[in-house]
Design an enzyme around this catalytic site. Structure first.
Site, PDB file in Angstrom:
ATOM      1  N   TYR A   1     -17.615 -25.334 -23.170  1.00 61.77           N
ATOM      2  CA  TYR A   1     -17.045 -23.981 -23.054  1.00 61.77           C
ATOM      3  C   TYR A   1     -15.533 -24.064 -22.990  1.00 61.77           C
ATOM      4  O   TYR A   1     -14.970 -25.079 -22.568  1.00 61.77           O
ATOM      5  CB  TYR A   1     -17.573 -23.303 -21.777  1.00 61.77           C
ATOM      6  CG  TYR A   1     -18.991 -22.810 -21.895  1.00 61.77           C
ATOM      7  CD1 TYR A   1     -19.268 -21.583 -22.484  1.00 61.77           C
ATOM      8  CD2 TYR A   1     -20.048 -23.574 -21.427  1.00 61.77           C
ATOM      9  CE1 TYR A   1     -20.575 -21.128 -22.595  1.00 61.77           C
ATOM     10  CE2 TYR A   1     -21.357 -23.127 -21.543  1.00 61.77           C
ATOM     11  CZ  TYR A   1     -21.610 -21.903 -22.126  1.00 61.77           C
ATOM     12  OH  TYR A   1     -22.901 -21.455 -22.243  1.00 61.77           O
TER      13      TYR A   1
ATOM     14  N   HIS B   1     -29.354 -12.160 -23.261  1.00 64.03           N
ATOM     15  CA  HIS B   1     -29.281 -12.037 -24.723  1.00 64.03           C
ATOM     16  C   HIS B   1     -30.585 -11.517 -25.320  1.00 64.03           C
ATOM     17  O   HIS B   1     -30.579 -10.941 -26.413  1.00 64.03           O
ATOM     18  CB  HIS B   1     -28.946 -13.392 -25.351  1.00 64.03           C
ATOM     19  CG  HIS B   1     -27.549 -13.852 -25.076  1.00 64.03           C
ATOM     20  ND1 HIS B   1     -26.437 -13.155 -25.497  1.00 64.03           N
ATOM     21  CD2 HIS B   1     -27.085 -14.948 -24.421  1.00 64.03           C
ATOM     22  CE1 HIS B   1     -25.343 -13.800 -25.118  1.00 64.03           C
ATOM     23  NE2 HIS B   1     -25.706 -14.885 -24.460  1.00 64.03           N
TER      24      HIS B   1
ATOM     25  N   HIS C   1     -28.884 -20.794 -24.334  1.00 60.40           N
ATOM     26  CA  HIS C   1     -28.259 -19.505 -24.673  1.00 60.40           C
ATOM     27  C   HIS C   1     -28.307 -18.510 -23.531  1.00 60.40           C
ATOM     28  O   HIS C   1     -27.258 -18.051 -23.073  1.00 60.40           O
ATOM     29  CB  HIS C   1     -28.874 -18.921 -25.936  1.00 60.40           C
ATOM     30  CG  HIS C   1     -28.042 -17.852 -26.573  1.00 60.40           C
ATOM     31  ND1 HIS C   1     -26.682 -17.968 -26.747  1.00 60.40           N
ATOM     32  CD2 HIS C   1     -28.384 -16.636 -27.098  1.00 60.40           C
ATOM     33  CE1 HIS C   1     -26.209 -16.883 -27.340  1.00 60.40           C
ATOM     34  NE2 HIS C   1     -27.221 -16.062 -27.551  1.00 60.40           N
ATOM     35  N   ASP C   2     -29.493 -18.129 -23.070  1.00 64.43           N
ATOM     36  CA  ASP C   2     -29.562 -17.314 -21.863  1.00 64.43           C
ATOM     37  C   ASP C   2     -29.385 -18.233 -20.657  1.00 64.43           C
ATOM     38  O   ASP C   2     -30.094 -19.244 -20.537  1.00 64.43           O
ATOM     39  CB  ASP C   2     -30.900 -16.570 -21.779  1.00 64.43           C
ATOM     40  CG  ASP C   2     -30.830 -15.197 -22.428  1.00 64.43           C
ATOM     41  OD1 ASP C   2     -29.723 -14.654 -22.550  1.00 64.43           O
ATOM     42  OD2 ASP C   2     -31.888 -14.668 -22.825  1.00 64.43           O
ATOM     43  N   HIS C   3     -28.457 -17.859 -19.760  1.00 62.83           N
ATOM     44  CA  HIS C   3     -28.090 -18.727 -18.644  1.00 62.83           C
ATOM     45  C   HIS C   3     -29.078 -18.573 -17.495  1.00 62.83           C
ATOM     46  O   HIS C   3     -28.769 -17.994 -16.452  1.00 62.83           O
ATOM     47  CB  HIS C   3     -26.659 -18.415 -18.191  1.00 62.83           C
ATOM     48  CG  HIS C   3     -25.646 -18.697 -19.245  1.00 62.83           C
ATOM     49  ND1 HIS C   3     -24.291 -18.578 -19.030  1.00 62.83           N
ATOM     50  CD2 HIS C   3     -25.769 -19.121 -20.529  1.00 62.83           C
ATOM     51  CE1 HIS C   3     -23.633 -18.903 -20.135  1.00 62.83           C
ATOM     52  NE2 HIS C   3     -24.523 -19.228 -21.059  1.00 62.83           N
TER      53      HIS C   3
ATOM     54  N   HIS D   1     -30.702 -23.722 -29.980  1.00 61.54           N
ATOM     55  CA  HIS D   1     -29.886 -23.133 -28.915  1.00 61.54           C
ATOM     56  C   HIS D   1     -30.360 -21.725 -28.572  1.00 61.54           C
ATOM     57  O   HIS D   1     -30.464 -21.363 -27.398  1.00 61.54           O
ATOM     58  CB  HIS D   1     -28.418 -23.081 -29.316  1.00 61.54           C
ATOM     59  CG  HIS D   1     -27.551 -22.390 -28.303  1.00 61.54           C
ATOM     60  ND1 HIS D   1     -27.360 -22.891 -27.038  1.00 61.54           N
ATOM     61  CD2 HIS D   1     -26.848 -21.212 -28.343  1.00 61.54           C
ATOM     62  CE1 HIS D   1     -26.569 -22.083 -26.341  1.00 61.54           C
ATOM     63  NE2 HIS D   1     -26.254 -21.049 -27.112  1.00 61.54           N
TER      64      HIS D   1
END
Length: 345
Positions: free
Chosen positions: A99, A237, A263-265, A228
């Site tokens: 990131y 998302h 992707h979704d945290h 991902h």
């Protein structure tokens, strides 16, 4: 679209002989390019031998690269502890490795600060198999894919799409999902590195063909696909519709057992109600989104955790054991699969 343009060209150029010759050449070039784009090549393969007892054990973590912040270091410490306990064979990263905008180049210190100097436990000094996430595409994608990084840390292996074969026990199909999502192509706020991917249509078509062929040829007991982006998710998302339309039918056609993503945290487990596919999200390697969950079918939703953590997988020829852990290493969710029962769809 191209064919309609050719039709218009036919009307425009029909009057002169020279133009007709030119048009024939255009048509021939189009046919040749179409033939090339419709061809397929085998995905690059890597062999990873199972243990002497025939088992494979590994960890799965995603969305982690924040230079140790947002509890990344704490998750890494617990990964090391669980990795030692399980005697893992490798680690899978589900993307968004660095990131916020990937790596700037092969000498970017983020590779050291977010990977090499964070995952220092002895048990984690194993091969890391990684895919790219959308944040990785905001940087220099070729840098993350470069063999030069392996000279800095031999654990690192990241390619766009590839296969890991563990004898006949399991095959792991890593899929580059970011190019599927049209929103990144039209995103005006961020710059994405599409080198090696354009034109998108041909790239996605060929990738799906390659995957379809590889899955059809696979004789592995367990077929596991890693990308991902989400296919099924109750997280922020939600579901990636492009993958639902284009990738999911291939997974169902070839009786894929598991789809793993980031992707979704969060951490989550969703069961398909009409196929053997189990959907596992492990995107909580650092920053997580508290309370960000959508309503979902309660029969399909088996587990959801809106904090940091990771998951482990223990495979044999007949059974699979999946365990989710939080940032303190506590077991949150356990799921067992029997291959015979699991295949009965």
């Amino acid at each position: 679209m191209i064919l309609s343009n050719l039709a218009m060209a036919c009307l425009s150029y029909e009057r002169t002989r020279a133009s007709r010759v030119h048009l024939v050449l255009v048509v021939l070039l189009y046919c040749i390019s179409s033939e090339i784009s419709s061809s397929f090549a085998e995905l690059q393969r890597f062999e990873h031998a199972p243990k002497d007892d025939g088992s494979i054990r590994f960890l799965v973590v995603g969305d982690w690269g924040r230079r140790g912040f947002y509890n990344q270091s704490k998750v890494a410490w617990q990964m090391g502890r669980i990795g030692e306990k399980l005697d893992i064979d490798f680690v899978i990263s589900t993307g968004d490795n660095f990131y916020g905008d990937g790596l700037k180049g092969v000498n970017d210190l983020a590779f050291l600060d977010s990977f090499k100097n964070i995952y220092t436990a002895k048990s984690l000094q194993k091969q890391w198999y990684s895919v790219l996430g959308n944040h990785d595409y905001r940087g220099n994608t070729e840098a993350q894919l470069s063999p030069a990084l392996r000279n800095i840390d031999s654990r690192w292996l990241c390619l766009r799409s590839f296969i890991v074969n563990a004898a006949e026990i399991a095959e792991f199909f890593f899929v580059d999902t970011t190019p599927f999502a049209i929103k990144y192509v039209t995103d005006k706020r961020h710059q994405y590195d599409w080198s090696g991917v354009s034109p998108h249509g041909a790239y996605i078509t060929n990738l799906l063909k390659d995957l379809n062929v590889a899955l059809r040829k696979s004789s592995a007991k367990w077929k596991i696909v890693i990308g991902h982006h989400t296919i099924r998710s109750a997280g922020h998302h939600g579901e990636t519709q492009e993958l639902v339309r284009h990738l999911l039918p291939i997974l169902k056609a070839h009786n894929v057992d598991m789809y793993m993503n980031g992707h979704d945290h969060c951490l989550q487990h969703i069961s398909s109600l009409n196929s053997p596919i189990q959907y596992f999200t492990s995107g909580a390697g650092s920053k997580a989104w508290r309370g960000d969950i959508k309503e979902y079918n309660s029969e399909a939703m088996k587990f959801f955790h809106d904090g940091q953590g990771f998951m482990s997988v223990n495979l044999t020829r007949s059974d699979a054991l999946i365990v989710f852990y939080d940032v303190l290493g506590r077991v949150l969710h356990t799921w067992k699969l029997n291959k015979q029962l699991h295949s009965a769809f």
